[in-house]
Design a protein around this motif. Sequence first.
Motif, PDB file in Angstrom:
ATOM      1  N   GLN A 142       0.843  -1.183   0.000  1.00 18.63           N
ATOM      2  CA  GLN A 142       0.000   0.000   0.000  1.00 18.63           C
ATOM      3  C   GLN A 142       0.882   1.238   0.000  1.00 18.63           C
ATOM      4  O   GLN A 142       1.788   1.347   0.831  1.00 18.63           O
ATOM      5  CB  GLN A 142      -0.874   0.000   1.255  1.00 18.63           C
TER       6      GLN A 142
ATOM      7  N   GLY B  78      -1.517   2.711  -7.999  1.00 14.78           N
ATOM      8  CA  GLY B  78      -2.553   3.523  -8.654  1.00 14.78           C
ATOM      9  C   GLY B  78      -1.943   4.663  -9.456  1.00 14.78           C
ATOM     10  O   GLY B  78      -2.364   4.943 -10.584  1.00 14.78           O
TER      11      GLY B  78
ATOM     12  N   GLY C 271      -9.553  -2.224  -5.534  1.00 16.81           N
ATOM     13  CA  GLY C 271      -9.817  -1.250  -4.473  1.00 16.81           C
ATOM     14  C   GLY C 271     -10.853  -0.214  -4.929  1.00 16.81           C
ATOM     15  O   GLY C 271     -11.741   0.171  -4.165  1.00 16.81           O
TER      16      GLY C 271
ATOM     17  N   GLU D 123      -8.592  -4.710   6.184  1.00 16.75           N
ATOM     18  CA  GLU D 123      -8.527  -6.174   5.983  1.00 16.75           C
ATOM     19  C   GLU D 123      -8.933  -6.514   4.555  1.00 16.75           C
ATOM     20  O   GLU D 123      -9.662  -5.746   3.912  1.00 16.75           O
ATOM     21  CB  GLU D 123      -9.508  -6.869   6.941  1.00 16.75           C
TER      22      GLU D 123
ATOM     23  N   ILE E 260     -14.504 -10.424  -4.208  1.00 20.38           N
ATOM     24  CA  ILE E 260     -13.553  -9.736  -5.098  1.00 20.38           C
ATOM     25  C   ILE E 260     -13.547 -10.398  -6.476  1.00 20.38           C
ATOM     26  O   ILE E 260     -13.564  -9.730  -7.508  1.00 20.38           O
ATOM     27  CB  ILE E 260     -12.130  -9.774  -4.464  1.00 20.38           C
TER      28      ILE E 260
ATOM     29  N   GLY F 110      -3.969  -4.293  -7.642  1.00 12.05           N
ATOM     30  CA  GLY F 110      -4.525  -4.738  -6.357  1.00 12.05           C
ATOM     31  C   GLY F 110      -5.179  -6.112  -6.424  1.00 12.05           C
ATOM     32  O   GLY F 110      -5.850  -6.517  -5.484  1.00 12.05           O
TER      33      GLY F 110
ATOM     34  N   HIS G 188       4.625  15.557  -2.487  1.00 17.05           N
ATOM     35  CA  HIS G 188       5.335  15.034  -3.665  1.00 17.05           C
ATOM     36  C   HIS G 188       4.616  15.308  -4.980  1.00 17.05           C
ATOM     37  O   HIS G 188       5.228  15.260  -6.043  1.00 17.05           O
ATOM     38  CB  HIS G 188       5.535  13.505  -3.566  1.00 17.05           C
TER      39      HIS G 188
ATOM     40  N   SER H  98      11.621   8.894  -7.450  1.00 16.85           N
ATOM     41  CA  SER H  98      10.542   9.867  -7.698  1.00 16.85           C
ATOM     42  C   SER H  98       9.477   9.245  -8.606  1.00 16.85           C
ATOM     43  O   SER H  98       9.748   8.253  -9.300  1.00 16.85           O
ATOM     44  CB  SER H  98      11.107  11.116  -8.364  1.00 16.85           C
TER      45      SER H  98
HETATM   46  P1  AP5 Z   1      -6.637  -0.489  -2.646  1.00 17.54           P
HETATM   47  O1  AP5 Z   1      -7.378   0.678  -3.128  1.00 17.54           O
HETATM   48  O2  AP5 Z   1      -6.013  -1.387  -3.650  1.00 17.54           O
HETATM   49  O3  AP5 Z   1      -5.599   0.065  -1.611  1.00 17.54           O
HETATM   50  P2  AP5 Z   1      -4.171  -0.426  -1.203  1.00 17.54           P
HETATM   51  O4  AP5 Z   1      -3.765  -1.778  -1.605  1.00 17.54           O
HETATM   52  O5  AP5 Z   1      -4.142  -0.120   0.243  1.00 17.54           O
HETATM   53  O6  AP5 Z   1      -3.209   0.414  -2.092  1.00 17.54           O
HETATM   54  P3  AP5 Z   1      -3.151   1.931  -2.145  1.00 17.54           P
HETATM   55  O7  AP5 Z   1      -4.189   2.468  -3.082  1.00 17.54           O
HETATM   56  O8  AP5 Z   1      -3.183   2.462  -0.727  1.00 17.54           O
HETATM   57  O9  AP5 Z   1      -1.666   2.153  -2.672  1.00 17.54           O
HETATM   58  P4  AP5 Z   1      -1.049   2.443  -4.114  1.00 17.54           P
HETATM   59  O10 AP5 Z   1       0.157   1.555  -4.269  1.00 17.54           O
HETATM   60  O11 AP5 Z   1      -2.073   2.407  -5.209  1.00 17.54           O
HETATM   61  O12 AP5 Z   1      -0.496   3.925  -3.888  1.00 17.54           O
HETATM   62  P5  AP5 Z   1      -0.830   5.297  -4.636  1.00 17.54           P
HETATM   63  O13 AP5 Z   1      -0.479   5.229  -6.095  1.00 17.54           O
HETATM   64  O14 AP5 Z   1      -2.205   5.785  -4.267  1.00 17.54           O
HETATM   65  O15 AP5 Z   1      -7.574  -1.418  -1.694  1.00 17.54           O
HETATM   66  C1  AP5 Z   1      -8.390  -0.863  -0.681  1.00 17.54           C
HETATM   67  C2  AP5 Z   1      -9.098  -1.975   0.106  1.00 17.54           C
HETATM   68  O16 AP5 Z   1      -9.971  -2.728  -0.785  1.00 17.54           O
HETATM   69  C3  AP5 Z   1      -8.175  -3.055   0.726  1.00 17.54           C
HETATM   70  O17 AP5 Z   1      -7.684  -2.657   1.998  1.00 17.54           O
HETATM   71  C4  AP5 Z   1      -9.162  -4.254   0.815  1.00 17.54           C
HETATM   72  O18 AP5 Z   1     -10.029  -4.131   1.929  1.00 17.54           O
HETATM   73  C5  AP5 Z   1      -9.980  -4.126  -0.460  1.00 17.54           C
HETATM   74  N1  AP5 Z   1      -9.388  -4.905  -1.577  1.00 17.54           N
HETATM   75  C6  AP5 Z   1      -8.891  -4.386  -2.750  1.00 17.54           C
HETATM   76  N2  AP5 Z   1      -8.431  -5.377  -3.553  1.00 17.54           N
HETATM   77  C7  AP5 Z   1      -8.658  -6.544  -2.882  1.00 17.54           C
HETATM   78  C8  AP5 Z   1      -8.390  -7.914  -3.188  1.00 17.54           C
HETATM   79  N3  AP5 Z   1      -7.813  -8.299  -4.352  1.00 17.54           N
HETATM   80  N4  AP5 Z   1      -8.774  -8.847  -2.274  1.00 17.54           N
HETATM   81  C9  AP5 Z   1      -9.365  -8.514  -1.111  1.00 17.54           C
HETATM   82  N5  AP5 Z   1      -9.622  -7.225  -0.749  1.00 17.54           N
HETATM   83  C10 AP5 Z   1      -9.272  -6.257  -1.628  1.00 17.54           C
HETATM   84  O19 AP5 Z   1       0.274   6.247  -3.931  1.00 17.54           O
HETATM   85  C11 AP5 Z   1       0.187   6.552  -2.562  1.00 17.54           C
HETATM   86  C12 AP5 Z   1       0.633   8.011  -2.304  1.00 17.54           C
HETATM   87  O20 AP5 Z   1       2.036   8.149  -2.559  1.00 17.54           O
HETATM   88  C13 AP5 Z   1      -0.050   9.048  -3.212  1.00 17.54           C
HETATM   89  O21 AP5 Z   1      -0.306  10.199  -2.455  1.00 17.54           O
HETATM   90  C14 AP5 Z   1       0.974   9.330  -4.330  1.00 17.54           C
HETATM   91  O22 AP5 Z   1       0.844  10.648  -4.832  1.00 17.54           O
HETATM   92  C15 AP5 Z   1       2.293   9.126  -3.582  1.00 17.54           C
HETATM   93  N6  AP5 Z   1       3.332   8.525  -4.409  1.00 17.54           N
HETATM   94  C16 AP5 Z   1       3.192   7.493  -5.294  1.00 17.54           C
HETATM   95  N7  AP5 Z   1       4.388   7.189  -5.861  1.00 17.54           N
HETATM   96  C17 AP5 Z   1       5.298   8.055  -5.301  1.00 17.54           C
HETATM   97  C18 AP5 Z   1       6.718   8.246  -5.471  1.00 17.54           C
HETATM   98  N8  AP5 Z   1       7.428   7.452  -6.311  1.00 17.54           N
HETATM   99  N9  AP5 Z   1       7.333   9.219  -4.729  1.00 17.54           N
HETATM  100  C19 AP5 Z   1       6.610   9.987  -3.870  1.00 17.54           C
HETATM  101  N10 AP5 Z   1       5.264   9.866  -3.671  1.00 17.54           N
HETATM  102  C20 AP5 Z   1       4.627   8.915  -4.374  1.00 17.54           C
END
Ligand code: AP5
Length: 206
Positions: free
Chosen positions: A4, A9, A27, A52, A59, A77, A133, A190
């Motif tokens: 996460q 995304g 997600g 969780e 899903i 995801g 960022h 980055s």
């Molecule tokens: P989901 O929406 O998939 O959330 P997640 O896995 O927690 O992943 P995130 O969206 O939090 O992280 P990401 O890697 O996409 O990061 P992002 O690009 O936003 O799932 C949500 C919920 O749904 C789960 O908890 C579960 O309950 C359920 N679910 C979903 N799929 C499931 C499955 N297959 N089975 C069962 N349950 C499921 O980036 C994060 C932040 O960092 C942003 O602000 C971004 O601007 C910044 N950022 C990104 N890259 C960089 C970088 N290189 N440098 C600096 N900042 C950066």
Amino acid sequence: MGPQGAGKGTQAEKLVEETGAAYIATGDLVREEIKKGSELGQKVKEYSDKGELVPDEIIVDMAKPLLEDNDSWILDGFPRNQSQAETLDEALNAIGEKLDRVILLEAPDDVLVERLSGRRQSEATGKIYHVEHDPPPENDEEDPGPFVQRHDDTEEAIRNRLATYHEQTEPLKDHYEEQGLLVTIDATKSIDEVTEEVMKVVREDS
Ligand code: AP5
């Protein structure tokens, strides 16, 4: 694939623009169902709020029709555990398709917690930003917002999601390494540097 906050995304948005493939983010499907306020939405909200995993059968029911309706996709995801990975392999076999590549974005937990705490998402466009960022634009025409914090970006839910990732999702690395599909990218760089690495992999494949 990736923990996460690794940027799945963020990078998937760019990949979709580059390739024109359908974007399947489980997600987002979960959050759409919660927004509808349906009975299913109320059920999945309980899992999502706590960080969780939603039960596999729910899903899979959400993702499978989208696999069947499109010729190419970026999966974000999904799968997230061994049973989902096996279900995906079977579903792809059944429609005569295969995965081209599994891209793993890796970063340590302390970096991820900082990123998620500063994440904001536009309610108008769905685009992801970060207060430091990648700040949301001030120009309404580019993105009018509002820019909101996700309900599961609380410290407790973030820690829970990371623990679940390490326990259930990380072991899938072996599953995809054995299939010769896994490419690991250092996601502490980055956003633009990570995009460059991801695009390199995709262009090599096409
Ligand atoms: P989901 O929406 O998939 O959330 P997640 O896995 O927690 O992943 P995130 O969206 O939090 O992280 P990401 O890697 O996409 O990061 P992002 O690009 O936003 O799932 C949500 C919920 O749904 C789960 O908890 C579960 O309950 C359920 N679910 C979903 N799929 C499931 C499955 N297959 N089975 C069962 N349950 C499921 O980036 C994060 C932040 O960092 C942003 O602000 C971004 O601007 C910044 N950022 C990104 N890259 C960089 C970088 N290189 N440098 C600096 N900042 C950066």
